[in-house]
Scaffold this motif. Structure first.
Motif, mmCIF file in Angstrom:
data_model
loop_
_atom_site.group_PDB
_atom_site.id
_atom_site.type_symbol
_atom_site.label_atom_id
_atom_site.label_comp_id
_atom_site.label_asym_id
_atom_site.label_seq_id
_atom_site.Cartn_x
_atom_site.Cartn_y
_atom_site.Cartn_z
ATOM 1 N N LEU A 196 0.982 -1.233 -0.274
ATOM 2 C CA LEU A 196 -0.405 0.187 -0.202
ATOM 3 C C LEU A 196 0.918 1.368 0.019
ATOM 4 N N VAL A 207 -9.410 2.288 1.925
ATOM 5 C CA VAL A 207 -8.868 0.900 1.744
ATOM 6 C C VAL A 207 -8.894 0.038 2.199
ATOM 7 N N ILE A 230 0.075 3.906 5.860
ATOM 8 C CA ILE A 230 -0.646 4.864 5.287
ATOM 9 C C ILE A 230 -1.550 6.044 5.779
#
Ligand SMILES: [Zn+2]
Ligand SMILES: [Zn+2]
Length: 251
Positions: A196, A207, A230
């Motif tokens: 990711l 996500v 993230i």
């Protein structure tokens, strides 16, 4: 674009997608009855599903495809090698892995080869009305092709299968542990986060962590690990086998 993981985990995988006004399923690993039930719960009439696209032949991805497709007269898109393992379905449309499947007026599903212990496994990207969804589960390791195809997504569904320590400690036979950890097995939480991180972009809105193992992972371990890779504000949610994720809208 609207997305819901109707079911996601080692036992059953099925994702609802509405893109460019067209409704379809990615995989159909729930029974036909459960697929109907979970669509109805979301306010989606099962008869409005226009097609099903299949990633690979493992039973957790195809269990309900025969009954659901026959009952509602829904065509099934699948590659030639995988088709041989599918139950009798309403109709098959075959693609060659790497091809794009057009749908609606402008929609396109790109089929992407992935490393997994199946005959010709694929991941998908879905593009419609300027939006892009990436959908990759059952992938033993990240590849440069998958990274390239997942660039520029507005939403990503990605496998976060196991925590390596929990996998070592769980009761699986060693052959199964080795298979899961192999380059043709399943992606760990850490590997999911790393992939990711490599494809992050400012358009990414959500996500979904998919295919969590019931025996060698927990939602909190997956979320905690992936969150490190993230940005904080990004919508992050786990799919599960027990219930759908509800519908998430990407715009
Ligand atoms: Zn699977
Ligand atoms: Zn599989």
């Amino acid at each position: 674009m609207r997305i819901s993981l109707l079911s996601s985990g080692s036992k059953a995988n099925c994702t609802f997608v509405e893109a460019g006004g067209v409704r379809f399923l990615i995989d159909c690993g729930l029974s036909g009855k459960q697929t109907e039930l979970r669509l109805n719960e979301l306010g989606v009439d099962p008869t409005t599903i226009e097609f099903i696209v299949i990633s690979h032949e493992h039973s957790d991805h195809i269990r309900g495809v025969g009954t659901f497709s026959r009952k509602h007269k829904i065509p099934v898109f699948v590659n030639e090698a995988t088709k041989k393992y599918l139950p009798k379905s309403y109709a098959f449309e075959t693609f060659v892995t790497g091809d794009e499947i057009p749908f609606g007026s402008t929609g396109k599903i790109k089929t992407v080869s992935i490393p997994h212990d199946a005959v010709d496994p694929v991941g998908f990207t879905v593009k419609a009305n300027g939006l892009k969804l990436g959908h990759v589960t059952d992938i033993g390791r990240s590849t440069s092709l998958v990274k390239k195809e997942l660039m520029g997504c507005h939403a990503i569904v990605l496998e976060s299968n196991h925590d390596p320590n929990m996998l070592l400690d769980c009761g699986y036979p060693w052959e199964l542990k080795a298979r899961i950890q192999s380059t043709h097995g399943h992606l760990s939480n850490e590997a999911c986060g790393g992939l990711l991180f490599d494809v992050l972009n400012s358009d990414l809105q959500a996500v979904f962590l998919a295919h969590l193992s019931e025996n060698s992972n927990t939602e909190s371990k997956a979320l905690e690990t992936v969150r490190r890779y993230i940005p904080e504000g990004l919508h992050l949610q786990c799919g599960s086998v027990g219930a759908s994720t509800g519908i998430f809208s990407v715009s």
